[in-house]
Design a protein around this motif. Structure first.
Motif, mmCIF file in Angstrom:
data_model
loop_
_atom_site.group_PDB
_atom_site.id
_atom_site.type_symbol
_atom_site.label_atom_id
_atom_site.label_comp_id
_atom_site.label_asym_id
_atom_site.label_seq_id
_atom_site.Cartn_x
_atom_site.Cartn_y
_atom_site.Cartn_z
ATOM 1 N N LEU A 28 0.832 -1.194 0.000
ATOM 2 C CA LEU A 28 0.000 0.000 0.000
ATOM 3 C C LEU A 28 0.875 1.256 0.000
ATOM 4 O O LEU A 28 0.674 2.182 -0.784
ATOM 5 N N ALA A 29 1.909 1.224 0.878
ATOM 6 C CA ALA A 29 2.824 2.368 0.940
ATOM 7 C C ALA A 29 3.522 2.558 -0.397
ATOM 8 O O ALA A 29 3.684 3.690 -0.880
ATOM 9 N N LYS A 32 1.245 4.211 -2.871
ATOM 10 C CA LYS A 32 1.048 5.640 -2.596
ATOM 11 C C LYS A 32 2.274 6.448 -3.007
ATOM 12 O O LYS A 32 2.134 7.534 -3.567
ATOM 13 N N THR A 33 3.490 5.918 -2.738
ATOM 14 C CA THR A 33 4.685 6.676 -3.150
ATOM 15 C C THR A 33 4.806 6.687 -4.667
ATOM 16 O O THR A 33 5.222 7.678 -5.254
ATOM 17 N N GLY A 35 2.336 6.522 -6.711
ATOM 18 C CA GLY A 35 1.271 7.373 -7.244
ATOM 19 C C GLY A 35 0.388 6.686 -8.262
ATOM 20 O O GLY A 35 -0.477 7.318 -8.852
ATOM 21 N N LEU A 73 -8.164 5.716 -3.243
ATOM 22 C CA LEU A 73 -6.827 5.638 -2.653
ATOM 23 C C LEU A 73 -6.036 6.908 -2.934
ATOM 24 O O LEU A 73 -4.943 7.093 -2.400
ATOM 25 N N VAL A 75 -4.751 7.767 -5.920
ATOM 26 C CA VAL A 75 -3.667 7.564 -6.886
ATOM 27 C C VAL A 75 -4.271 7.412 -8.281
ATOM 28 O O VAL A 75 -5.478 7.303 -8.439
#
Lengths: 274, 233
Positions: A28-29, A32-33, A35, A73, A75
């Protein structure tokens, strides 16, 4: 001697296990990074995931759910087209983050990947030729039934019509064409797609759908095993889409009254009952 | 590592052992059927190609370049979904009854490999000095007899190496028949992989199968070539 034979195999196994370890960071991280949410979708199954001839883009019910989840989310969605029978290996090898690819829940699949909450309830039915004299599932007991390689239809056919011979093809159009060319006696698929194929044939269609379903299954988004954060985030996203009415809107757009299918939504986003 | 072997062996038990066996049998039948077709047609084509009749030669040359320059998979799909459709209905029904997933790919593979075989045999025929042909004709043998008893026996020996290679190619190409639903070895393995998710194990079995049979075909071919060679001084 022994070293020479076992050495290379051992090395391969070691490599394989180190890949697994490397991919074990929190996905998940990572998403998110990065994108982007990489979604595995199909491009040959109208209306769930198919190439729109005008825009040359992959669109459909599954695709919209992928986009909806990505939006929740925060993204960008990135679509990747997969083949039906390679979709689960592609997910387990980490080439996609989420599978939105007509993925029905089965216990065997659940040992390989994790399923999100159900976003679709699918009835699987059989199409046959109108003049074949086949009216019930039992009539097809010693007949040939086409299906798609690696689809859950094969399991349903084995369970409900044990005497039938299954002939599997690479994709849905081939399996359907086998029925129209009378190479097989029946073709099993999710009802919506089945009707879509028959509609596409136009008024000359000589096919009918047998009423009794082969079986039903809940579809979830596929997520790699042991990624609890991502799974929870996807489930939250799906439930938010249900609350906001977005899930209903996607259903209406692709399958509802105004579409060619005229289907009723008889389900809600909910946890899959094994 | 023992775990890996154990899971490979587990694929030979019921119900998967049966699927593998059926796949193995179908691959064998596909190979045999298309091999017989390809060898018979290939020999005829090669003889026409060197017959001296320029029309026949051009027709054969066109056939060979068509077969060699279109992918085998396209041939199979064309036969299965295309050619099958223009046949009369009763023939379609008969073929479907006997299993069209077997017959059409076998024909497609056979016709395609016939082109390769005909080129192999032609290269063998060209390697035989024309004097041999003239000598047998002057001894009173007819054209066909001098081919049958003098030229072809020598030519076949000459073309053994490429012939063996193409036989192995034919055997491997039978795996393409899975595209139209023929449950041969590759299809069987993919089916098992889909049911068990033992990906590495399932494909290891297929790899081993194709490797062993291909090597056996090559060994058999070179054994026959060795046994039938013409002793040289």
């Amino acid at each position: 001697m022994k070293f020479f034979t076992l050495g290379p195999i051992g090395l391969l196994a070691l490599l394989a296990s180190s890949f697994n370890a490397a991919a074990h960071a929190d996905q998940l991280a990572e998403i998110k990074t990065r994108g982007t949410l990489v979604c595995g979708v199909l491009s040959t199954l109208d209306p769930f995931g198919y190439m729109d001839p005008e825009s040359r883009e992959v669109v459909g019910y599954d695709v919209d759910f992928c986009k909806g989840v990505a939006k929740q989310l925060g993204v960008k969605p990135e679509l990747r087209q997969l083949s039906l029978d390679a979709r689960i290996p592609e997910l387990s090898q980490g080439r996609v983050d989420v599978l939105a690819a007509v993925l029905g829940y089965t216990p065997a699949r659940a040992t390989q990947i994790a399923f999100s909450d159900a976003y679709f309830l699918s009835l699987q039915k059989l199409a046959v030729q109108q003049d074949s004299g086949l009216n019930t599932l039992a009539d097809l007991n010693d007949k040939r039934i086409s299906s798609i390689k690696g689809s859950s239809t094969q399991n349903f056919v084995r369970a409900t019509i044990p005497g039938a011979k299954i002939v599997s093809y690479d994709d849905a159009p081939s399996a359907f064409m086998a029925l129209t060319q009378r190479k097989v006696d029946g073709f099993g698929l999710t009802e919506a797609m089945l009707r879509r194929f028959i509609i596409k044939l136009g008024p000359e269609a000589t096919l009918k759908v047998i009423d009794a379903p082969l079986g039903q299954e809940q579809w979830g988004l596929g997520i790699k095993k042991d990624e609890p954060q991502l799974l929870a985030a996807v489930n939250t996203a799906l439930n938010k889409m249900e609350e906001s009415g977005e899930a209903q809107a996607i259903f209406d757009k692709w399958l509802g009254k105004d579409s060619v299918y005229h289907m009723e939504r008889t389900f809600k986003v909910e946890p899959i009952k094994p | 590592m023992p775990d890996f072997l154990k899971s490979v062996l587990s694929l030979f038990n019921a119900p998967y052992g049966e699927i593998l066996l059926q796949g193995c049998l179908l691959t064998t039948w596909l190979t045999v059927f298309s091999f017989v077709l390809a060898v018979m047609l290939g020999t005829c084509l090669a003889m026409l190609r060197v017959s001296g009749n320029s029309f026949c030669e051009r027709v054969v040359a066109a056939y060979v370049s068509y077969q060699q320059n279109v992918p085998m998979l396209v041939h199979i799909l064309l036969w299965y979904f295309g050619v099958s459709n223009v046949l009369p209905i009763f023939m379609q029904d008969t073929l479907n009854y006997f299993g069209s997933e077997f017959i059409y790919p076998a024909i497609a593979i056979g016709l395609c490999m016939a082109a390769y075989y005909s080129e192999d045999i032609r290269s063998g025929l060209r390697a035989i000095p024309h004097g041999q042909h003239e000598a047998s004709r002057s001894l009173g043998l007819s054209y066909l007899k001098s081919m049958r008893y003098v030229v072809i026996p020598q030519a076949l020996r000459m073309c053994a190496p490429p012939f063996i290679n193409h036989t192995v190619l034919l055997f491997k190409n039978t795996s393409l028949a899975m595209a139209v639903g023929a449950a041969e070895m590759t299809y069987a393995v993919r089916d098992i992989e889909n049911q068990t998710f033992l990906t590495f194990q399932a494909y290891s079995i297929a790899t081993l199968f194709y490797l062993v049979v291909s090597l056996a075909l090559m060994a058999l071919g070179s054994y026959v070539a060795h046994r039938t060679r013409i002793p040289t001084r």
